[in-house]
Design an enzyme around this catalytic site. Sequence first.
Site, mmCIF file in Angstrom:
data_model
loop_
_atom_site.group_PDB
_atom_site.id
_atom_site.type_symbol
_atom_site.label_atom_id
_atom_site.label_comp_id
_atom_site.label_asym_id
_atom_site.label_seq_id
_atom_site.Cartn_x
_atom_site.Cartn_y
_atom_site.Cartn_z
ATOM 1 N N HIS A 155 9.166 -19.585 45.766
ATOM 2 C CA HIS A 155 9.085 -18.288 46.441
ATOM 3 C C HIS A 155 7.678 -17.711 46.316
ATOM 4 C CE1 HIS A 155 13.545 -18.192 45.090
ATOM 5 N NE2 HIS A 155 13.394 -18.931 46.159
ATOM 6 N N ASP A 162 10.750 -11.109 49.767
ATOM 7 C CA ASP A 162 11.405 -12.347 50.189
ATOM 8 C C ASP A 162 12.912 -12.099 50.298
ATOM 9 O OD1 ASP A 162 12.654 -12.920 47.692
ATOM 10 O OD2 ASP A 162 10.855 -13.914 46.956
#
Length: 474
Positions: A18, A111
């Site tokens: 991520h 995210d």
Amino acid sequence: MQITKPCVALVASPGMGHLIPIIELGKRLVTCHKMDVTIFVVTSSGVSSLSQASSQNLLNIVFLPPVDISGLVDSATSIYTQLAIMMRLALPNLQTAISAMESHPVALIVDLFGTELLVLGGEFKMLKYIFVTSNAWYLALNTYVPTLDKNALDKHVENQEPLWIPGCQSILFDDTFGPILNRKNQMFVEFVRVGIEISMADGVLVNTWQDLEPTTLDALGDEKKLKRVIKAPVYAVGPLVRPIDVNVRRDALDWLDMQPSQSVIYVSFGSGGTLSTKQTIELAWGLELSQQRFIWVLRPPVENDASANIFKTGREFDDSSSYLPDGFLTRTHNLGLVISTWAPQTEILAHPSVGGFLSHCGWNSILESIVNGLPIISWPLYAEQKMNAALLTALGVAVRAQASPSNGVVTREEINSMVRRIMVDKEGYEIRRKVKEFKYSALKASSEDGSSSNSISNLAKAFKDRSQCQNVEY
Ligand code: UDP
């Protein structure tokens, strides 16, 4: 009126997969669009990549105070749920950190695990964006599943029929995304919540590009298909991958310098993937049988937990001779290199001696393989990796590992055959030709005036417009 650089706040959930694309997005906003970018990190992992970005003084990287989830999870709690809880707990810290910022951010980009943090967009008058560090097909699944009633979901989950998503490739039951299989589990609840919250964003960025997923991206922008569900505009901004660091000089690269062109297969299961003892032994035998050169990023085996390493940055000592087949390291001494736990993957994949990648199909690894024109052996382990593997098969850039139905292990014969298929056989040439087409389309998308560069420019324009309005307001 004083014109200042628009300030943008990005938030990364725990895990290298991520963090790396968030850093690359931040770098792009700074270098191409002169934004002032702060990245808030919810964990302390990934120090090496961070130091590269911060040492270039490109980004302001802030580690939020660590969150303590110990009382809220147990050994059965999925990684997905743990990530959702961590991001939820990070909210007050992020709130405090944003209020303490010298320049007021015009946009907040989180995210997929951080969709709950978008409430801060309202409080601080920021534009709200979500950055999907996976592909458009996964985004389509996440936005569509919350709209399905029990009967529709039963057809897939109970009757094991393919899951139809408007305008997209259907998802075969065998490739499905784990969280949707158990509707009583918290993981399902979190997945549905995320899917609903996506539609509250001002825009959704995806680490893909138009030529890689044209049909799915078109469906996401089509009112008659997925646009009515997702509502927010979707920006394909990829591939955002970490560039090679010329200062990285490790044994693996020295070793690669001595190998023939495209002769080495790189074997890695990402930042968190682990295999069982039996599977590790089969993989060792398979590589040896193939007689192809290899670099293998090896982790100590763990039983029944394919993602056991996910929150670890571990580069600790590991005695691999205790679980590899007897004599393996000696017999393969001239053939391969075993690296414990972590390797400079970007630099390895970009090396001309590497000719293929045996991968767990994490999306970053896939992108890194494609931008280097490398055929893939797909060996999905967890999360959305089976979907990713199915996508690669559909694109014609991979062969897929088939586990034995009796014990779920990929046998040494299968591994030998797959390695030879992509490294030696004619099939490998065809796959390489195909993956190179995507490599060039990726380059085109990221070049000046390419589709992904234009998407990022459009976002930057929205940030600048907002900044100018705020300058007038204040
Ligand atoms: N990575 C690396 N060295 C390793 C393992 C992974 O540099 O030994 C990097 C890899 O290049 C990629 C990221 O970590 O950028 C892993 O992301 P991915 O989405 O492929 O998989 P995940 O770890 O999230 O499952």
